[in-house]
Scaffold this active site. Sequence first.
Site, PDB file in Angstrom:
ATOM      1  N   HIS A 126       9.681   1.062  -4.230  1.00  0.00           N
ATOM      2  CA  HIS A 126      10.395   2.156  -3.585  1.00  0.00           C
ATOM      3  C   HIS A 126      12.107   2.013  -3.577  1.00  0.00           C
ATOM      4  CE1 HIS A 126      11.771  -0.767  -0.596  1.00  0.00           C
ATOM      5  NE2 HIS A 126      12.877  -0.225  -0.796  1.00  0.00           N
ATOM      6  N   ASP A 156       3.496  -0.845  -2.616  1.00  0.00           N
ATOM      7  CA  ASP A 156       5.055  -0.932  -2.394  1.00  0.00           C
ATOM      8  C   ASP A 156       5.657  -1.694  -4.187  1.00  0.00           C
ATOM      9  OD1 ASP A 156       7.649   0.329  -2.571  1.00  0.00           O
ATOM     10  OD2 ASP A 156       8.455  -1.600  -0.639  1.00  0.00           O
ATOM     11  N   SER A 231      15.128  -5.377  -1.350  1.00  0.00           N
ATOM     12  CA  SER A 231      14.235  -5.252  -1.565  1.00  0.00           C
ATOM     13  C   SER A 231      13.987  -5.336  -2.627  1.00  0.00           C
ATOM     14  CB  SER A 231      13.847  -3.614  -1.420  1.00  0.00           C
ATOM     15  OG  SER A 231      14.465  -3.327   0.126  1.00  0.00           O
TER      16      SER A 231
END
Length: 477
Positions: A126, A156, A231
């Site tokens: 993402h 992911d 992230s």
Amino acid sequence: MSRNFAIKIFAPLAVSASIIGAAALLSGNPERAHADLPPVGAVVQAVPPVQGVPSLAPMLKAVMPAVVNISVTSKVEIQNPLMQDPFFRRFFGAPEQQQPQERESQAIGSGVVVDAAKGYVITNSHVVAEADSISVRLNDDREFDAKLIGKDPDTDVAVLQIKADNLTALKMADSDQLQVGDFVVAIGSPFGLRQTVTSGIVSGLSRQTGISEGGYEDFIQTDASINPGNSGGALINLRGELVGIPSNILSRSGGNIGIGFAIPTNLAREVMSQLVSNGEIQRGRIGINGQDLTPDLAKAFGLTSTRGAVITRVLPKSPADKAGLKSEDVILEANGRAVENFAQLRNRVGLMRIGDKVTLKVLRDGKPREVTVSIGKEEEIAADSDNLHPQLKGATFAPLDESARQNAGDTRGVLVQAVEPRSPAARAGLRPGDIVIAVNRRPVQDLEDFSKLANPKAPELLLHVRRGPGALFILIR
């Protein structure tokens, strides 16, 4: 990366040592304290440094150069919502087909160098999902353009490559050895604050959050403070080894509440291997539907343990059918590793290469046996949007896979497997993971039905779409 559920960091570790020390001092009979002041003119001596105070600094000094900052530039469509209304378009004399405008958007995330010789950097899918350009900034402030090797939204995970010398890489540990209560440290760039370090513990293992809507989830849960920008960063053990990739958080407000999730390195390693080899993930399948072994089911099957996965259906002519698996079989192990639930089994099979063999330990009528199954390929994509209605261009349609059938609770319909950004299908409102169950009020059983109903000659399409637990209609002209 600044999406609602993303990032990871961890709470105090060294503080606990000082708390224990303070408790020890207070546990005895201390001498009475005096509030005597030093004589005027006396020099107050500084407290001598304490030797041997626990610190993560030596370990962090070695590993932090491997954690990088990722900057992503992409183009985002801007549409005036008023101009979507036919009344306003006629009132202002605007053309019926509005040309969307674009603006440049920037976002940040983190990444980890895992192969110094080849320059491979692992991050979250993402983070780089719609990137037009990707830049990687190292700990020593060197900056490089990155090449996207491949990404897998279902797990992911994404892999980048940079051409740089003198890189530091993190060793990827065996995440299966993690236990609840192990200390972990997160490193990333929350809100652009590079090389931010936090600490905490492993709060849980093999978590499924449902955030990926049918994706492959086997998260490490941690009480780390997770914020946008972390992230794709590093979750490491106290030996300085990579154990997870921070991915998302659970929060009602979007802020951290101490429930964060990281992708275990064993899963990330398998995905990375396929992305580097093929540029994409080729999902394996054996052709079963199933569910977790609940206490009630375990009692009904005469079992004392609730660990395992129950087969509820074996698809005809599938690898499982050919190998002899049957409905009501209880799968306990896969290749010698215990199976806790059906999601874990699905993860392991889905990440194996097509043609590999998996040996399953199953219980049938209370008797254990072993069944070896060859991993097959998921159903081929049979509908190309180029042969469908022009407003569906940019979408890829496929038969329902096992996870989609299970989540939908139905076997009819077609799966929207992918949607290109800024394509006609994206502007129409279709999303990856949608299931089209009817076109113009006529049910869609499979791809053949869909291709006939959504042909280019149709003046308009009324799609009945199942999205997650809900459903909606999309009108396409």
